[in-house]
Design a protein around this motif. Structure first.
Motif, PDB file in Angstrom:
ATOM      1  N   TYR B 188       0.656  -1.164   0.032  1.00 22.71           N
ATOM      2  CA  TYR B 188      -0.004   0.179   0.022  1.00 22.71           C
ATOM      3  C   TYR B 188       0.807   1.285   0.055  1.00 22.71           C
ATOM      4  CZ  TYR B 188      -3.520  -3.393   1.487  1.00 22.71           C
ATOM      5  OH  TYR B 188      -4.306  -4.630   1.515  1.00 22.71           O
ATOM      6  N   GLU B 189       2.181   1.149  -0.310  1.00 25.22           N
ATOM      7  CA  GLU B 189       3.004   2.311  -0.175  1.00 25.22           C
ATOM      8  C   GLU B 189       2.523   3.632  -1.121  1.00 25.22           C
ATOM      9  OE1 GLU B 189       4.204   0.352  -4.051  1.00 25.22           O
ATOM     10  OE2 GLU B 189       3.925  -0.228  -2.296  1.00 25.22           O
ATOM     11  N   ARG B 190       1.720   3.287  -2.219  1.00 24.29           N
ATOM     12  CA  ARG B 190       1.396   4.500  -3.062  1.00 24.29           C
ATOM     13  C   ARG B 190      -0.078   5.185  -2.283  1.00 24.29           C
ATOM     14  NH1 ARG B 190       0.475  -0.105  -5.638  1.00 24.29           N
ATOM     15  NH2 ARG B 190      -1.519  -0.504  -6.667  1.00 24.29           N
ATOM     16  N   PHE B 191      -0.556   4.418  -1.133  1.00 16.17           N
ATOM     17  CA  PHE B 191      -1.733   5.159  -0.692  1.00 16.17           C
ATOM     18  C   PHE B 191      -1.171   5.888   0.504  1.00 16.17           C
ATOM     19  CE2 PHE B 191      -3.252   2.390  -3.527  1.00 16.17           C
ATOM     20  CZ  PHE B 191      -3.890   1.255  -3.041  1.00 16.17           C
ATOM     21  N   GLY B 192       0.103   6.149   0.648  1.00 18.04           N
ATOM     22  CA  GLY B 192       0.364   7.303   1.792  1.00 18.04           C
ATOM     23  C   GLY B 192       1.418   6.472   3.054  1.00 18.04           C
ATOM     24  N   PHE B 193       2.215   5.830   2.447  1.00 13.15           N
ATOM     25  CA  PHE B 193       3.348   5.182   3.528  1.00 13.15           C
ATOM     26  C   PHE B 193       4.522   5.576   2.898  1.00 13.15           C
ATOM     27  CE2 PHE B 193       1.897   2.635   7.094  1.00 13.15           C
ATOM     28  CZ  PHE B 193       0.471   2.722   7.076  1.00 13.15           C
ATOM     29  N   GLY B 194       4.750   6.319   2.091  1.00 13.79           N
ATOM     30  CA  GLY B 194       6.038   6.790   1.704  1.00 13.79           C
ATOM     31  C   GLY B 194       6.926   7.281   2.571  1.00 13.79           C
ATOM     32  N   ASP B 195       6.182   7.784   3.875  1.00 13.12           N
ATOM     33  CA  ASP B 195       7.277   8.375   4.835  1.00 13.12           C
ATOM     34  C   ASP B 195       7.564   7.527   6.143  1.00 13.12           C
ATOM     35  OD1 ASP B 195       4.340   9.544   7.221  1.00 13.12           O
ATOM     36  OD2 ASP B 195       4.448   7.879   5.764  1.00 13.12           O
ATOM     37  N   PHE B 196       7.509   6.471   5.735  1.00 13.45           N
ATOM     38  CA  PHE B 196       7.958   5.243   6.883  1.00 13.45           C
ATOM     39  C   PHE B 196       9.272   5.248   6.964  1.00 13.45           C
ATOM     40  CE2 PHE B 196       7.233   1.635   9.540  1.00 13.45           C
ATOM     41  CZ  PHE B 196       8.310   0.962   9.364  1.00 13.45           C
ATOM     42  N   ASN B 197       9.667   5.229   8.600  1.00 14.67           N
ATOM     43  CA  ASN B 197      10.960   5.229   8.993  1.00 14.67           C
ATOM     44  C   ASN B 197      11.325   4.083   9.816  1.00 14.67           C
ATOM     45  OD1 ASN B 197      13.036   5.892  10.971  1.00 14.67           O
ATOM     46  ND2 ASN B 197      13.657   7.156   9.251  1.00 14.67           N
ATOM     47  N   LYS B 198      12.197   3.219   9.591  1.00 19.97           N
ATOM     48  CA  LYS B 198      12.222   1.939  10.432  1.00 19.97           C
ATOM     49  C   LYS B 198      12.644   2.266  11.962  1.00 19.97           C
ATOM     50  CE  LYS B 198      15.579  -1.693  10.985  1.00 19.97           C
ATOM     51  NZ  LYS B 198      17.024  -2.131  10.810  1.00 19.97           N
ATOM     52  N   GLU B 199      13.682   3.154  11.860  1.00 19.53           N
ATOM     53  CA  GLU B 199      14.181   3.407  13.388  1.00 19.53           C
ATOM     54  C   GLU B 199      12.964   4.234  14.134  1.00 19.53           C
ATOM     55  OE1 GLU B 199      17.251   1.283  12.425  1.00 19.53           O
ATOM     56  OE2 GLU B 199      16.524   2.303  14.283  1.00 19.53           O
ATOM     57  N   ASN B 200      12.266   5.074  13.415  1.00 21.07           N
ATOM     58  CA  ASN B 200      11.415   5.848  14.159  1.00 21.07           C
ATOM     59  C   ASN B 200      10.347   4.874  14.537  1.00 21.07           C
ATOM     60  OD1 ASN B 200      12.477   8.187  13.581  1.00 21.07           O
ATOM     61  ND2 ASN B 200      10.915   8.942  12.127  1.00 21.07           N
ATOM     62  N   SER B 201       9.837   3.875  13.731  1.00 18.63           N
ATOM     63  CA  SER B 201       8.926   2.973  14.208  1.00 18.63           C
ATOM     64  C   SER B 201       9.233   2.181  15.330  1.00 18.63           C
ATOM     65  CB  SER B 201       8.549   2.122  12.898  1.00 18.63           C
ATOM     66  OG  SER B 201       7.551   1.163  13.087  1.00 18.63           O
ATOM     67  N   ILE B 202      10.410   1.585  15.142  1.00 18.58           N
ATOM     68  CA  ILE B 202      10.922   0.713  16.283  1.00 18.58           C
ATOM     69  C   ILE B 202      11.091   1.721  17.320  1.00 18.58           C
ATOM     70  CG2 ILE B 202      13.004  -0.261  17.155  1.00 18.58           C
ATOM     71  CD1 ILE B 202      13.520  -1.278  14.287  1.00 18.58           C
ATOM     72  N   SER B 203      11.775   2.662  17.441  1.00 16.31           N
ATOM     73  CA  SER B 203      11.874   3.496  18.600  1.00 16.31           C
ATOM     74  C   SER B 203      10.399   3.850  19.413  1.00 16.31           C
ATOM     75  CB  SER B 203      12.518   4.900  18.470  1.00 16.31           C
ATOM     76  OG  SER B 203      13.730   4.514  18.112  1.00 16.31           O
ATOM     77  N   ASN B 204       9.464   4.217  18.425  1.00 12.27           N
ATOM     78  CA  ASN B 204       8.118   4.301  19.050  1.00 12.27           C
ATOM     79  C   ASN B 204       7.266   2.990  19.768  1.00 12.27           C
ATOM     80  OD1 ASN B 204       6.059   6.616  19.217  1.00 12.27           O
ATOM     81  ND2 ASN B 204       4.902   4.871  18.550  1.00 12.27           N
ATOM     82  N   ASN B 205       7.389   2.181  18.763  1.00 10.53           N
ATOM     83  CA  ASN B 205       6.485   0.818  18.825  1.00 10.53           C
ATOM     84  C   ASN B 205       7.173  -0.084  20.196  1.00 10.53           C
ATOM     85  OD1 ASN B 205       4.814   2.337  17.356  1.00 10.53           O
ATOM     86  ND2 ASN B 205       5.303   0.955  15.393  1.00 10.53           N
ATOM     87  N   VAL B 206       8.477  -0.405  20.103  1.00 13.72           N
ATOM     88  CA  VAL B 206       8.783  -1.379  20.869  1.00 13.72           C
ATOM     89  C   VAL B 206       8.575  -0.952  22.458  1.00 13.72           C
ATOM     90  CG1 VAL B 206      11.023  -2.534  21.468  1.00 13.72           C
ATOM     91  CG2 VAL B 206      10.343  -2.326  18.854  1.00 13.72           C
ATOM     92  N   PRO B 207       9.111   0.193  22.656  1.00 14.88           N
ATOM     93  CA  PRO B 207       8.878   0.501  24.093  1.00 14.88           C
ATOM     94  C   PRO B 207       7.260   0.431  24.805  1.00 14.88           C
ATOM     95  CG  PRO B 207      10.562   1.941  23.107  1.00 14.88           C
ATOM     96  CD  PRO B 207       9.837   1.118  22.053  1.00 14.88           C
ATOM     97  N   ILE B 208       6.271   1.007  23.686  1.00 15.17           N
ATOM     98  CA  ILE B 208       5.031   0.897  24.013  1.00 15.17           C
ATOM     99  C   ILE B 208       4.767  -0.720  24.335  1.00 15.17           C
ATOM    100  CG2 ILE B 208       2.663   0.751  23.101  1.00 15.17           C
ATOM    101  CD1 ILE B 208       3.545   3.238  21.240  1.00 15.17           C
ATOM    102  N   PHE B 209       5.285  -1.535  23.452  1.00 10.58           N
ATOM    103  CA  PHE B 209       4.687  -3.010  23.878  1.00 10.58           C
ATOM    104  C   PHE B 209       5.311  -3.374  25.167  1.00 10.58           C
ATOM    105  CE2 PHE B 209       2.891  -6.889  22.171  1.00 10.58           C
ATOM    106  CZ  PHE B 209       1.920  -6.207  21.387  1.00 10.58           C
TER     107      PHE B 209
END
Lengths: 221, 221
Positions: B188-209
């Motif tokens: 679905y990258e052309r539906f608005g996910f071009g801004d995904f950043n791996k490190e940001n995602s990990i930094s945000n989501n792993v601690p939450i979990f």
DNA sequence: TTGTAGTTAGTAATTGCTTACTCATTCGCG
DNA sequence: CGCGAATGAGTAAGCAATTACTAACTACAA
């Protein structure tokens, strides 16, 4: 595809037994097409197959649709119209608790996603087939939930009940977690997901997430 | 499909210019087939297209494979062989912290899933096409991560650092969250996910979990 | 001369789609 | 009221193009 289930028209309709009115037939074709397109994708679903499943000849399809592609787009648009989650989200209390907000979103996604497996499967089929409707279906399926949770998380941060997490990433992550459950149940169910239980999943996963973003001591579990 | 990219053989190979050796050709066909099957699915990818993308005639495909289906199964098996996450998981320290465990799993899934979008797309293609290889690919892609996290969560519960969450549901939920990121970036990258950043995602989501499952005060963020 | 890698020309079957036709029902007019 | 015309829903037969696949042949290097 073997064992095609044929939906024949009711007896005692207009004229000859088994015939449907034009609009009844059109609705039937769309319903049957949704099922087949969802299961097999656009290309792998043939017009012969569609017709056979409706219990009519192929020419009937072309009485109602200019072509296979128009039928596909119609199926996608209709499914999109059925998926309107905004009223549900708007019906939630504006001062909803964090836990209740996450619970409501998870419950709704699971209810819709599991209740109508065609939504997600058609989204996949449309995306793979490169249909222009795909993005709309994608956004109508996910965006309201993401926006809703993003707003609630921002308000939580403002009010000191949520840690300074990234609201967009967090909302997406949670929606993603729930959608993955739906994906597994709908698409990969024969790979070992027959044991999925909605309530168990919500009871386990929602508190994890809410505790994970909450400021310590602010939210009981 | 317009604009098919043709991979021609090297100049100066065996005999005539542009010719590949048999095994080189076979490898090329598999590589090209993986790309096309992943993008369009099994049925929508024609042997004509496959041959054209390899810069050969269709008959060449049949010099190496008994048929289109065998080529597809070969592609799936090869991709499965490339996806072996066990060594990586086994290389992690046995006393790995909860945070590091989750971080490592998320990082690996994102590295592999984003580094090789064909994995997930071929899994979808195989599932939709009803290929017997689909379940194996599914399990080889997800099971090791799920098992690894399940084990780590159980140990955490035993050691009093993790709340009594359901290890299976929790592991699946986290894997699901990460896989959804991959799905969105790949499909679905052309539906608005071009801004995904791996490190940001990990930094945000792993601690939450991790905070979400941790016993209060046991794990810092 | 042989082996290898490839092509050409084809096959039967399938595909999306079309057209002329059928038949039962309904309607309107004499 | 009866009959013929019109209509609506459908079918049979077919079209050109495409599909997965095959067999006979070609050309070149060793």
């Amino acid at each position: 595809m073997k064992g095609t289930k044929i939906e024949v028209g009711r007896m005692g309709g207009p004229g000859r037994a088994g015939r449907l009115t034009g609009s009844e037939r059109r609705r039937q074709i769309v319903r049957v097409a949704a099922s087949l397109f969802a299961e097999k994708g656009f290309v792998a679903t043939t017009t012969r197959e569609l017709a056979a499943a409706c219990g009519v000849s192929e020419a009937v399809i072309y009485k109602h649709f200019s072509g296979k592609e128009e039928l596909f787009e119609t199926v996608l648009r209709q499914k999109m119209a059925e998926v309107d989650v905004s009223p549900y989200l708007e019906s939630l209390p504006s001062d909803i608790s964090l836990l209740d907000a996450f619970r409501a979103v998870a419950g709704r996604i699971l209810d819709i996603g599991l209740g109508d497996p065609l939504i997600q499967k058609l989204l996949l089929a449309a995306t793979i087939a490169g249909s222009p409707e795909a993005q709309k279906l994608y956004l109508s399926w996910r965006q309201p939930f993401t926006d809703f949770l993003e707003k609630r998380i921002r308000r939580g941060i403002d009010q000191g009940e949520v840690r300074p997490v990234d609201p967009v990433l967090t909302a997406r992550a949670f929606i993603g977690l729930v959608n993955d459950c739906v994906l597994n149940c709908n698409l990969y169910e024969r790979f070992g997901f027959g044991d999925f239980n909605k309530e168990n999943s919500i009871s386990n996963n929602v508190p994890i997430f809410v505790r994970g973003i909450a400021v310590d001591g602010k939210i009981g579990s």
